[in-house]
Write a protein that holds these residues in place. Structure first.
Motif, PDB file in Angstrom:
ATOM      1  N   GLU A 274       2.244   3.377  -3.869  1.00 41.59           N
ATOM      2  CA  GLU A 274       1.573   4.247  -4.837  1.00 41.59           C
ATOM      3  C   GLU A 274       2.401   5.482  -5.175  1.00 41.59           C
TER       4      GLU A 274
ATOM      5  N   VAL B  58       1.538  -4.113  -6.428  1.00 42.67           N
ATOM      6  CA  VAL B  58       0.228  -3.550  -6.096  1.00 42.67           C
ATOM      7  C   VAL B  58      -0.875  -4.312  -6.824  1.00 42.67           C
ATOM      8  N   LEU B  59      -0.671  -4.611  -8.100  1.00 38.83           N
ATOM      9  CA  LEU B  59      -1.683  -5.357  -8.846  1.00 38.83           C
ATOM     10  C   LEU B  59      -1.911  -6.740  -8.263  1.00 38.83           C
ATOM     11  N   GLN B  60      -0.836  -7.411  -7.865  1.00 39.83           N
ATOM     12  CA  GLN B  60      -0.986  -8.730  -7.254  1.00 39.83           C
ATOM     13  C   GLN B  60      -1.674  -8.645  -5.892  1.00 39.83           C
ATOM     14  N   THR B  61      -1.458  -7.569  -5.180  1.00 42.41           N
ATOM     15  CA  THR B  61      -2.057  -7.409  -3.851  1.00 42.41           C
ATOM     16  C   THR B  61      -3.544  -7.118  -3.930  1.00 42.41           C
ATOM     17  N   ILE B  62      -3.954  -6.290  -4.875  1.00 42.40           N
ATOM     18  CA  ILE B  62      -5.367  -5.901  -4.939  1.00 42.40           C
ATOM     19  C   ILE B  62      -6.217  -6.875  -5.744  1.00 42.40           C
ATOM     20  N   SER B  63      -5.594  -7.815  -6.442  1.00 39.67           N
ATOM     21  CA  SER B  63      -6.354  -8.800  -7.228  1.00 39.67           C
ATOM     22  C   SER B  63      -6.952  -9.849  -6.322  1.00 39.67           C
ATOM     23  N   ASP B  64      -8.093 -10.369  -6.772  1.00 41.88           N
ATOM     24  CA  ASP B  64      -8.703 -11.479  -6.038  1.00 41.88           C
ATOM     25  C   ASP B  64      -7.808 -12.702  -6.148  1.00 41.88           C
TER      26      ASP B  64
ATOM     27  N   ARG C 107      -5.270 -14.344  -9.633  1.00 46.86           N
ATOM     28  CA  ARG C 107      -3.820 -14.177  -9.693  1.00 46.86           C
ATOM     29  C   ARG C 107      -3.212 -15.251 -10.573  1.00 46.86           C
TER      30      ARG C 107
ATOM     31  N   ARG D   7       0.818  -1.217   0.000  1.00 50.82           N
ATOM     32  CA  ARG D   7       0.000   0.000   0.000  1.00 50.82           C
ATOM     33  C   ARG D   7       0.853   1.269   0.000  1.00 50.82           C
TER      34      ARG D   7
END
Length: 93
Positions: A35, A82-88, A92, A32
């Motif tokens: 960004e 970030v994309l891997q963290t916010i993806s369901d 992934r 987080r």
């Protein structure tokens, strides 16, 4: 002029910058907080790339290239994290 060792020095300098960027990211605690890096790193990358393209001095180019390598890795890896963290979980790859 220059020979094949010039490309080797420039490539090595880029790798050194990328290594420093990767080490910096490995010490970050949470995705987080990335960004700000995602926003700033492409600007630094662009400015350093333009500076490198206008350089006529090998030594100045050798100083500029690690900045390019570092900012590239910071942006690419931070965006990926970030994309891997916010993806369901089921989306992934």
């Amino acid at each position: 002029m220059t020979d094949s060792s010039t490309l080797g020095y420039l490539t090595g300098a880029s790798g050194l910058g990328a290594l420093c960027g990767g080490i910096y990211l490995s010490y970050r605690r949470a995705a987080r907080e990335l960004e700000k890096i995602i926003a700033i790193a492409p600007a630094i990358f662009g400015i350093a790339l333009i500076t490198f393209s206008l350089s006529k001095s090998f030594w100045f180019s050798l100083i500029t290239i690690p900045v390019i390598g570092c900012s590239y890795i910071l942006e690419y890896s931070s965006s990926n994290a970030v994309l891997q963290t916010i993806s369901d979980d089921e989306k992934r790859g």
